[in-house]
Design a protein around this motif. Structure first.
Motif, PDB file in Angstrom:
ATOM      1  N   ILE A  94       0.828  -1.215   0.000  1.00 16.66           N
ATOM      2  CA  ILE A  94       0.000   0.000   0.000  1.00 16.66           C
ATOM      3  C   ILE A  94       0.863   1.267   0.000  1.00 16.66           C
ATOM      4  N   ARG A 124      -7.730  -1.576   7.531  1.00 18.95           N
ATOM      5  CA  ARG A 124      -8.854  -2.020   6.700  1.00 18.95           C
ATOM      6  C   ARG A 124      -8.475  -2.234   5.239  1.00 18.95           C
ATOM      7  N   ASN A 125      -7.425  -1.589   4.747  1.00 18.71           N
ATOM      8  CA  ASN A 125      -7.138  -1.600   3.312  1.00 18.71           C
ATOM      9  C   ASN A 125      -5.831  -2.279   2.916  1.00 18.71           C
ATOM     10  N   CYS A 126      -4.987  -2.629   3.839  1.00 20.93           N
ATOM     11  CA  CYS A 126      -3.706  -3.242   3.507  1.00 20.93           C
ATOM     12  C   CYS A 126      -3.859  -4.763   3.492  1.00 20.93           C
ATOM     13  N   GLU A 127      -3.577  -5.366   2.334  1.00 18.54           N
ATOM     14  CA  GLU A 127      -3.734  -6.815   2.196  1.00 18.54           C
ATOM     15  C   GLU A 127      -2.712  -7.580   3.029  1.00 18.54           C
ATOM     16  N   ASP A 128      -1.585  -6.983   3.352  1.00 24.49           N
ATOM     17  CA  ASP A 128      -0.561  -7.648   4.141  1.00 24.49           C
ATOM     18  C   ASP A 128      -1.000  -7.850   5.597  1.00 24.49           C
ATOM     19  N   LEU A 130      -4.116  -8.824   6.452  1.00 23.84           N
ATOM     20  CA  LEU A 130      -5.178  -9.835   6.505  1.00 23.84           C
ATOM     21  C   LEU A 130      -4.800 -11.109   7.282  1.00 23.84           C
ATOM     22  N   GLU A 133      -5.303 -10.440  10.948  1.00 26.89           N
ATOM     23  CA  GLU A 133      -6.575  -9.825  11.345  1.00 26.89           C
ATOM     24  C   GLU A 133      -7.280 -10.631  12.434  1.00 26.89           C
TER      25      GLU A 133
END
Length: 134
Positions: A94, A124-128, A130, A133
């Protein structure tokens, strides 16, 4: 102001839609022409000469070699050549956008609310993030 409701419908009926009688495009073009004036004693000739120079350069720029920078082939304002930055440690995707700053860097301090908003956005927006989470 009391006559405005009377005159506006009449103007609309006589003139039609506003885009057909709007002077803004012509005023912008006149401003463009007035910027070309170099000799104030011969305004019209100066505008004609500069317009010819502009048309000639616009026409000729397509015949230059691709490596020569012209008005049509120059890179964008925030283009850094498409090179990704190199970091010494891992940086999430990101934050790896291609681009450059538009002006000199300056340090700023964020408020607690701004830090909270940024933190929430990243989570909420960073795929790294997930996998973590849960």
């Amino acid at each position: 102001m009391e006559h405005l409701p009377i005159h506006l419908p009449r103007e609309a009926r006589l003139g039609g839609p506003v885009q057909y009688r709007w002077m803004y495009p012509f005023e912008r073009y006149m401003f463009h022409l007035k910027k070309k004036v170099k000799n104030l004693s011969k305004v019209e000739g100066s505008i004609v000469a500069q317009s010819l120079n502009e048309e000639t350069s616009n026409f000729a720029q397509y015949y230059f070699a691709p490596n020569i920078q012209t008005k049509a082939s120059r890179p964008g304002r925030y283009d850094d050549g498409g090179q990704r930055p190199v970091y010494h440690s891992y940086v999430p995707g990101i934050f790896q956008e291609i681009g450059r700053f538009s002006r000199k860097r300056k340090g700023i301090w964020l408020t607690e609310q701004e830090v909270s908003h940024i933190h929430t956005y990243i989570l909420r927006n960073c795929e790294d993030i997930l996998p973590y989470e849960r």
